[in-house]
Design a protein around this motif. Structure first.
Motif, PDB file in Angstrom:
ATOM      1  N   ILE A   1       0.831  -1.199   0.000  1.00  0.00           N
ATOM      2  CA  ILE A   1       0.000   0.000   0.000  1.00  0.00           C
ATOM      3  C   ILE A   1       0.867   1.252   0.000  1.00  0.00           C
ATOM      4  CG2 ILE A   1      -0.341   0.410   2.486  1.00  0.00           C
ATOM      5  CD1 ILE A   1      -3.161   0.396  -0.063  1.00  0.00           C
ATOM      6  N   ALA A   2       2.024   1.209   0.670  1.00  0.00           N
ATOM      7  CA  ALA A   2       2.934   2.357   0.662  1.00  0.00           C
ATOM      8  C   ALA A   2       3.485   2.590  -0.734  1.00  0.00           C
ATOM      9  CB  ALA A   2       4.069   2.134   1.652  1.00  0.00           C
ATOM     10  N   ARG A   3       3.845   1.521  -1.433  1.00  0.00           N
ATOM     11  CA  ARG A   3       4.351   1.680  -2.805  1.00  0.00           C
ATOM     12  C   ARG A   3       3.284   2.258  -3.724  1.00  0.00           C
ATOM     13  NH1 ARG A   3       7.107  -3.013  -1.239  1.00  0.00           N
ATOM     14  NH2 ARG A   3       5.413  -4.393  -1.932  1.00  0.00           N
ATOM     15  N   ARG A   4       2.048   1.809  -3.565  1.00  0.00           N
ATOM     16  CA  ARG A   4       0.963   2.343  -4.392  1.00  0.00           C
ATOM     17  C   ARG A   4       0.741   3.830  -4.092  1.00  0.00           C
ATOM     18  NH1 ARG A   4      -2.181  -1.453  -7.033  1.00  0.00           N
ATOM     19  NH2 ARG A   4      -1.939  -3.635  -6.375  1.00  0.00           N
ATOM     20  N   ALA A   5       0.807   4.174  -2.815  1.00  0.00           N
ATOM     21  CA  ALA A   5       0.619   5.576  -2.432  1.00  0.00           C
ATOM     22  C   ALA A   5       1.728   6.451  -3.003  1.00  0.00           C
ATOM     23  CB  ALA A   5       0.569   5.697  -0.907  1.00  0.00           C
ATOM     24  N   GLN A   6       2.955   5.993  -2.880  1.00  0.00           N
ATOM     25  CA  GLN A   6       4.085   6.765  -3.393  1.00  0.00           C
ATOM     26  C   GLN A   6       4.000   6.913  -4.903  1.00  0.00           C
ATOM     27  OE1 GLN A   6       6.939   4.197  -1.608  1.00  0.00           O
ATOM     28  NE2 GLN A   6       7.015   5.312   0.335  1.00  0.00           N
ATOM     29  N   ALA A   7       3.554   5.867  -5.585  1.00  0.00           N
ATOM     30  CA  ALA A   7       3.401   5.943  -7.036  1.00  0.00           C
ATOM     31  C   ALA A   7       2.311   6.935  -7.435  1.00  0.00           C
ATOM     32  CB  ALA A   7       3.080   4.562  -7.596  1.00  0.00           C
ATOM     33  N   ALA A   8       1.322   7.124  -6.559  1.00  0.00           N
ATOM     34  CA  ALA A   8       0.244   8.074  -6.822  1.00  0.00           C
ATOM     35  C   ALA A   8       0.602   9.492  -6.410  1.00  0.00           C
ATOM     36  CB  ALA A   8      -1.022   7.624  -6.093  1.00  0.00           C
ATOM     37  N   GLY A   9       1.821   9.693  -5.918  1.00  0.00           N
ATOM     38  CA  GLY A   9       2.273  11.021  -5.539  1.00  0.00           C
ATOM     39  C   GLY A   9       2.026  11.392  -4.089  1.00  0.00           C
ATOM     40  N   LEU A  10       1.662  10.408  -3.269  1.00  0.00           N
ATOM     41  CA  LEU A  10       1.409  10.664  -1.852  1.00  0.00           C
ATOM     42  C   LEU A  10       2.628  10.289  -1.020  1.00  0.00           C
ATOM     43  CD1 LEU A  10      -2.161   9.115  -1.636  1.00  0.00           C
ATOM     44  CD2 LEU A  10      -1.635  11.537  -1.258  1.00  0.00           C
ATOM     45  N   GLY A  11       3.009  11.167  -0.095  1.00  0.00           N
ATOM     46  CA  GLY A  11       3.996  10.799   0.892  1.00  0.00           C
ATOM     47  C   GLY A  11       3.372   9.863   1.916  1.00  0.00           C
TER      48      GLY A  11
ATOM     49  N   SER B   1       6.491   1.126  18.503  1.00  0.00           N
ATOM     50  CA  SER B   1       7.301   1.147  19.715  1.00  0.00           C
ATOM     51  C   SER B   1       8.741   0.815  19.354  1.00  0.00           C
ATOM     52  CB  SER B   1       6.775   0.115  20.724  1.00  0.00           C
ATOM     53  OG  SER B   1       7.002  -1.203  20.230  1.00  0.00           O
ATOM     54  N   GLN B   2       9.623   0.858  20.354  1.00  0.00           N
ATOM     55  CA  GLN B   2      11.010   0.463  20.093  1.00  0.00           C
ATOM     56  C   GLN B   2      11.094  -1.004  19.664  1.00  0.00           C
ATOM     57  OE1 GLN B   2      14.109   2.103  22.879  1.00  0.00           O
ATOM     58  NE2 GLN B   2      12.311   2.849  23.996  1.00  0.00           N
ATOM     59  N   ALA B   3      10.140  -1.821  20.097  1.00  0.00           N
ATOM     60  CA  ALA B   3      10.178  -3.251  19.781  1.00  0.00           C
ATOM     61  C   ALA B   3       9.780  -3.552  18.350  1.00  0.00           C
ATOM     62  CB  ALA B   3       9.263  -4.014  20.737  1.00  0.00           C
ATOM     63  N   ASN B   4       8.975  -2.688  17.740  1.00  0.00           N
ATOM     64  CA  ASN B   4       8.471  -3.020  16.404  1.00  0.00           C
ATOM     65  C   ASN B   4       8.777  -2.004  15.314  1.00  0.00           C
ATOM     66  OD1 ASN B   4       6.472  -0.926  16.599  1.00  0.00           O
ATOM     67  ND2 ASN B   4       5.089  -2.304  17.672  1.00  0.00           N
ATOM     68  N   LEU B   5       9.345  -0.862  15.685  1.00  0.00           N
ATOM     69  CA  LEU B   5       9.559   0.198  14.704  1.00  0.00           C
ATOM     70  C   LEU B   5      10.574  -0.190  13.635  1.00  0.00           C
ATOM     71  CD1 LEU B   5       9.103   3.089  13.696  1.00  0.00           C
ATOM     72  CD2 LEU B   5      10.788   3.866  15.387  1.00  0.00           C
ATOM     73  N   GLY B   6      11.677  -0.791  14.037  1.00  0.00           N
ATOM     74  CA  GLY B   6      12.731  -1.102  13.081  1.00  0.00           C
ATOM     75  C   GLY B   6      12.263  -2.023  11.976  1.00  0.00           C
ATOM     76  N   ALA B   7      11.534  -3.076  12.333  1.00  0.00           N
ATOM     77  CA  ALA B   7      11.045  -4.013  11.328  1.00  0.00           C
ATOM     78  C   ALA B   7      10.064  -3.342  10.384  1.00  0.00           C
ATOM     79  CB  ALA B   7      10.382  -5.210  12.015  1.00  0.00           C
ATOM     80  N   PHE B   8       9.247  -2.446  10.920  1.00  0.00           N
ATOM     81  CA  PHE B   8       8.289  -1.736  10.066  1.00  0.00           C
ATOM     82  C   PHE B   8       9.010  -0.879   9.030  1.00  0.00           C
ATOM     83  CE2 PHE B   8       5.744   1.916   8.889  1.00  0.00           C
ATOM     84  CZ  PHE B   8       4.567   1.313   8.492  1.00  0.00           C
ATOM     85  N   LEU B   9      10.003  -0.116   9.469  1.00  0.00           N
ATOM     86  CA  LEU B   9      10.701   0.779   8.545  1.00  0.00           C
ATOM     87  C   LEU B   9      11.487   0.011   7.487  1.00  0.00           C
ATOM     88  CD1 LEU B   9      11.942   3.541  11.012  1.00  0.00           C
ATOM     89  CD2 LEU B   9       9.969   3.610   9.472  1.00  0.00           C
ATOM     90  N   GLN B  10      11.977  -1.161   7.831  1.00  0.00           N
ATOM     91  CA  GLN B  10      12.650  -1.981   6.837  1.00  0.00           C
ATOM     92  C   GLN B  10      11.675  -2.475   5.784  1.00  0.00           C
ATOM     93  OE1 GLN B  10      14.637  -5.075   9.032  1.00  0.00           O
ATOM     94  NE2 GLN B  10      16.336  -3.746   9.650  1.00  0.00           N
ATOM     95  N   ALA B  11      10.455  -2.783   6.199  1.00  0.00           N
ATOM     96  CA  ALA B  11       9.456  -3.310   5.269  1.00  0.00           C
ATOM     97  C   ALA B  11       8.747  -2.215   4.486  1.00  0.00           C
ATOM     98  CB  ALA B  11       8.419  -4.135   6.031  1.00  0.00           C
ATOM     99  N   VAL B  12       8.760  -1.001   5.010  1.00  0.00           N
ATOM    100  CA  VAL B  12       8.062   0.115   4.357  1.00  0.00           C
ATOM    101  C   VAL B  12       9.064   1.242   4.123  1.00  0.00           C
ATOM    102  CG1 VAL B  12       6.015   1.596   4.426  1.00  0.00           C
ATOM    103  CG2 VAL B  12       6.006  -0.573   5.651  1.00  0.00           C
ATOM    104  N   PRO B  13       9.988   1.059   3.181  1.00  0.00           N
ATOM    105  CA  PRO B  13      10.996   2.084   2.929  1.00  0.00           C
ATOM    106  C   PRO B  13      10.349   3.360   2.397  1.00  0.00           C
ATOM    107  CG  PRO B  13      11.046   0.415   1.216  1.00  0.00           C
ATOM    108  CD  PRO B  13      10.134  -0.101   2.283  1.00  0.00           C
ATOM    109  N   GLY B  14      10.982   4.467   2.694  1.00  0.00           N
ATOM    110  CA  GLY B  14      10.442   5.750   2.245  1.00  0.00           C
ATOM    111  C   GLY B  14       9.425   6.353   3.180  1.00  0.00           C
TER     112      GLY B  14
END
Length: 265
Positions: free
Chosen positions: A190-200, A208-221
């Motif tokens: 969904i992030a890739r589709r949004a970025q392709a549509a011109g949305l940040g 949280s500190q426990a889950n943020l890193g994995a999220f950012l790796q999976a949702v670059p940008g």
């Protein structure tokens, strides 16, 4: 780099539970900024259960003086009432750098879903334009835990908004249950589709500190994460020992021993 906006709603919850002015919301925001946070987020609700209209003005002044982002969240469709002039009126007064529109109702304990852009897009479009005329970047709270819907992304982009904020509560729940892989794949798509549509893309809720890193790796940008409840909870635990030691030091300096007994001879 992804920037961090600290949501200080929970500081206001604690203050309001006792009355008075402490803990001070503005001082808490100042500490977060001194520690390096890139901005401050608040979500004033019509029932003033935590952040109040006067807090919005004070935090707008602080963030403006510091030259950092102020992100104001709220439901633009909620009617005004005593003590709450309405979300658009608050934005007119505070001129936040970012206005994040969220479809929450009075009865919700916390925001737990995004907009239905097929249904709400036409109503959102003039509000987005009005906020942008005020100088606000506009972000729309969006679901991403269902199957990625290209048409919904296009409908979000058609509102004229600058960004969407991915509602990440379901990801946090899935990771805690040990089954986050498929959920992260959905968020990434969904992030890739949004970025392709011109949305940040922003993200927030139960990060949280426990889950943020994995999220950012999976949702670059991801441009920004807004984090409040977990951050304040972690700060409470991490800071308790130091605070208790501070009190004990005062007692030691004033001659008080265990159980309040005097150490004087």
């Amino acid at each position: 780099m992804t920037v961090l906006s600290v949501n200080v709603n929970k500081i206001a919850v604690l203050r309001n539970s006792r009355g008075g002015s402490g803990p001070d919301v503005v001082e808490a925001a100042r500490i977060c900024l001194d520690a390096g946070a890139h901005g401050i987020t608040v979500h004033p609700r019509p029932d003033a259960r935590h952040i109040r209209a006067d807090d919005v003005g004070a935090l707008a002044g602080l963030t403006r003086a510091r030259g950092v982002e102020f992100n104001l969240e709220g439901n633009p469709f909620a009617p005004p009432r005593p003590g709450y002039p309405g979300f658009i009126a608050l934005c007119e007064q505070a001129r936040p750098a970012q206005a994040t529109l969220v479809p929450d109702g009075d009865g919700q304990l916390t925001s737990d879903h995004g907009f239905d852009f097929h249904r709400d897009g036409a109503r959102l479009r003039p509000l987005v334009a009005r906020l942008q005329d005020l100088g606000c970047r506009v972000s729309l709270f969006a679901n991403a835990h269902v199957e990625p819907d290209a048409a919904a992304v296009e409908a979000a982009a058609d509102t004229g908004a600058d960004r969407i904020e991915l509602y990440t509560g379901p990801y946090a729940d899935a990771l805690a249950a040990g089954s986050a892989a498929s959920m992260l794949a959905r968020f990434g798509e969904i992030a890739r589709r949004a970025q392709a549509a011109g949305l940040g893309v922003n993200a927030g809720h139960d990060l949280s500190q426990a889950n943020l890193g994995a999220f950012l790796q999976a949702v670059p940008g991801t441009l920004e994460v807004s984090i409040g409840h977990a951050l304040i909870s972690e700060a409470l635990h991490d800071g308790l020992a130091a605070t208790v030691r501070g009190y004990l030091a005062i007692l030691a300096r004033t001659g008080e021993g265990p159980m309040g007994s005097s150490t004087r001879r």
